[in-house]
Design an enzyme around this catalytic site. Structure first.
Site, mmCIF file in Angstrom:
data_model
loop_
_atom_site.group_PDB
_atom_site.id
_atom_site.type_symbol
_atom_site.label_atom_id
_atom_site.label_comp_id
_atom_site.label_asym_id
_atom_site.label_seq_id
_atom_site.Cartn_x
_atom_site.Cartn_y
_atom_site.Cartn_z
ATOM 1 N N ARG A 111 -13.500 -3.925 18.570
ATOM 2 C CA ARG A 111 -12.667 -4.526 19.618
ATOM 3 C C ARG A 111 -12.186 -3.461 20.603
ATOM 4 O O ARG A 111 -12.280 -3.625 21.827
ATOM 5 C CB ARG A 111 -11.463 -5.228 18.965
ATOM 6 N N ARG A 112 -11.675 -2.378 20.071
ATOM 7 C CA ARG A 112 -11.201 -1.296 20.929
ATOM 8 C C ARG A 112 -12.365 -0.597 21.628
ATOM 9 O O ARG A 112 -12.306 -0.310 22.820
ATOM 10 C CB ARG A 112 -10.393 -0.289 20.101
ATOM 11 N N ALA A 145 -10.809 2.717 15.611
ATOM 12 C CA ALA A 145 -11.307 2.209 14.343
ATOM 13 C C ALA A 145 -11.967 0.843 14.421
ATOM 14 O O ALA A 145 -12.396 0.320 13.405
ATOM 15 C CB ALA A 145 -10.155 2.158 13.339
ATOM 16 N N SER A 146 -12.045 0.249 15.600
ATOM 17 C CA SER A 146 -12.572 -1.117 15.656
ATOM 18 C C SER A 146 -13.527 -1.307 16.819
ATOM 19 O O SER A 146 -13.408 -0.650 17.862
ATOM 20 C CB SER A 146 -11.427 -2.125 15.789
ATOM 21 N N SER A 181 0.634 4.089 1.712
ATOM 22 C CA SER A 181 0.724 4.917 2.912
ATOM 23 C C SER A 181 2.145 4.915 3.457
ATOM 24 O O SER A 181 2.932 3.988 3.205
ATOM 25 C CB SER A 181 -0.239 4.422 3.997
ATOM 26 N N ARG A 231 0.864 -1.178 0.000
ATOM 27 C CA ARG A 231 0.000 0.000 0.000
ATOM 28 C C ARG A 231 0.900 1.228 0.000
ATOM 29 O O ARG A 231 2.065 1.165 0.407
ATOM 30 C CB ARG A 231 -0.905 0.003 1.225
ATOM 31 N N LYS A 280 -2.461 -7.770 11.216
ATOM 32 C CA LYS A 280 -3.775 -7.512 11.812
ATOM 33 C C LYS A 280 -4.778 -6.987 10.791
ATOM 34 O O LYS A 280 -5.988 -7.036 11.022
ATOM 35 C CB LYS A 280 -3.656 -6.534 12.979
ATOM 36 N N ASP A 281 -4.287 -6.507 9.648
ATOM 37 C CA ASP A 281 -5.181 -5.965 8.622
ATOM 38 C C ASP A 281 -5.568 -6.994 7.566
ATOM 39 O O ASP A 281 -6.325 -6.672 6.639
ATOM 40 C CB ASP A 281 -4.522 -4.769 7.918
ATOM 41 N N GLY A 330 -8.729 6.358 7.980
ATOM 42 C CA GLY A 330 -7.551 6.990 7.402
ATOM 43 C C GLY A 330 -6.276 6.379 7.936
ATOM 44 O O GLY A 330 -6.275 5.640 8.919
ATOM 45 N N ASN A 331 -5.154 6.693 7.283
ATOM 46 C CA ASN A 331 -3.877 6.188 7.767
ATOM 47 C C ASN A 331 -3.478 6.897 9.052
ATOM 48 O O ASN A 331 -4.169 7.808 9.525
ATOM 49 C CB ASN A 331 -2.802 6.308 6.674
#
Length: 296
Positions: free
Chosen positions: A126-127, A123-124, A10, A8, A80-81, A145-146
């Site tokens: 889980r968090r 972003a998740s 980024s 990617r 993880k992604d 976003g990054n």
């Protein structure tokens, strides 16, 4: 020989790919490497959550196609992604030594504490779920976003804080932005967090990857991903898993959350590291059937 490494575009993805390329160069100085970067569908759609747009597979679709049509020989990912199901023709062939696996809290520049009037950006699910137990007085909100884009949103006043992976900040040289790291007992990481994965097409010569992979990280990756896979979890599920290796023993801790998020179970299992995948499956079965509950 020239080897094409797909990534990617980024800054973090490129930094991670360059770490893998450096490892290849150290072991095989005669090999010529070239970096091929591309923007994935997941990088382009930033106005909706991953759950809304189709999950983590959108971060690998273009890279997978580059492998299949020969534009890349290997691709580098944050493990993880990656989706939990790996295409048979595109195996994962190396796992890097693990960087700091923890999640961390990042405050806006100049801030000393959380602002209860603004949400914590993460972003998740889980968090979000685990943060409710740590900060019951705070709201959370999704952020896309990054890493650099998220930090810009934070510093512009959109959030009281962000929760990010420590590994990504450290690989970008931004560890100075970390306010505090959460112990895995507080906030269990995503499966594979801190590990980089190398993917290729089936039948490729893997001799250039000697010196890239780490055996303990590979065992942890297999256990964690097997746990999530056994629970049918993916990018939109709050399931979490984290393994450690000591000698030949592997200890896996997993977080199970029911579909309606009313049942939360956390438990651990220890076994031989060569049995990593079966250990993950066994722990998933135990937690889904109510075998252990060590709190939120």
């Amino acid at each position: 020989m020239t080897i094409k490494i797909g990534s990617r575009e980024s800054k973090l993805a490129v930094a991670q790919s360059e770490l893998i390329m450096d490892a290849i160069r150290r072991a095989h100085p005669q090999v010529e490497l070239t970096l091929v970067t591309m923007k994935t569908t997941g990088d382009k759609i930033l106005d909706r959550t991953l759950e809304q747009i189709g999950g983590k597979g959108l971060f690998v679709r273009e890279l997978d196609q580059a492998l299949r049509d020969g534009r890349a020989d290997f691709t580098v990912h944050s493990l993880k992604d990656l989706p939990m199901e790996t295409p048979e023709d595109l195996p994962l062939v190396a796992f890097s030594k693990r960087e700091d696996p923890r999640d961390c809290l990042v405050l806006p520049q100049g801030a000393a504490e959380l602002d209860p009037e603004k949400p914590i950006g993460c972003a998740s699910k889980r968090r979000q779920l685990q943060l409710k137990a740590l900060y019951p007085h705070m709201d959370t909100a999704p952020v896309r976003g990054n890493v650099l884009t998220r930090l810009k949103k934070l510093d512009s006043g959109e959030f009281s804080a962000l929760v990010l992976a420590a590994a990504g900040l450290k690989r970008l040289g931004l560890e100075g932005r970390i306010t505090r790291c959460f112990a895995p007992t507080e906030l269990l990481p995503a499966a594979g967090q801190g590990i980089m994965a190398v993917q290729t097409r089936k039948g490729m010569d893997l001799s250039c990857l000697t010196g890239v992979g780490d055996e303990d990280a590979a065992c942890c990756a297999l256990a964690e991903r097997a746990f999530v896979r056994a629970l049918g979890g993916g990018c939109t599920s709050p399931v979490a898993a984290f393994a450690t290796v000591e000698g030949d023993a592997l200890t896996l801790t997993g977080l199970y959350v029911s579909e309606d998020e009313t049942i939360i179970r956390r438990g651990s299992r220890t076994g031989a590291k060569q049995d990593a995948e079966s250990l993950g499956e066994t722990l998933a079965q135990a937690l889904s059937q109510g075998g252990e509950n060590h709190g939120r």
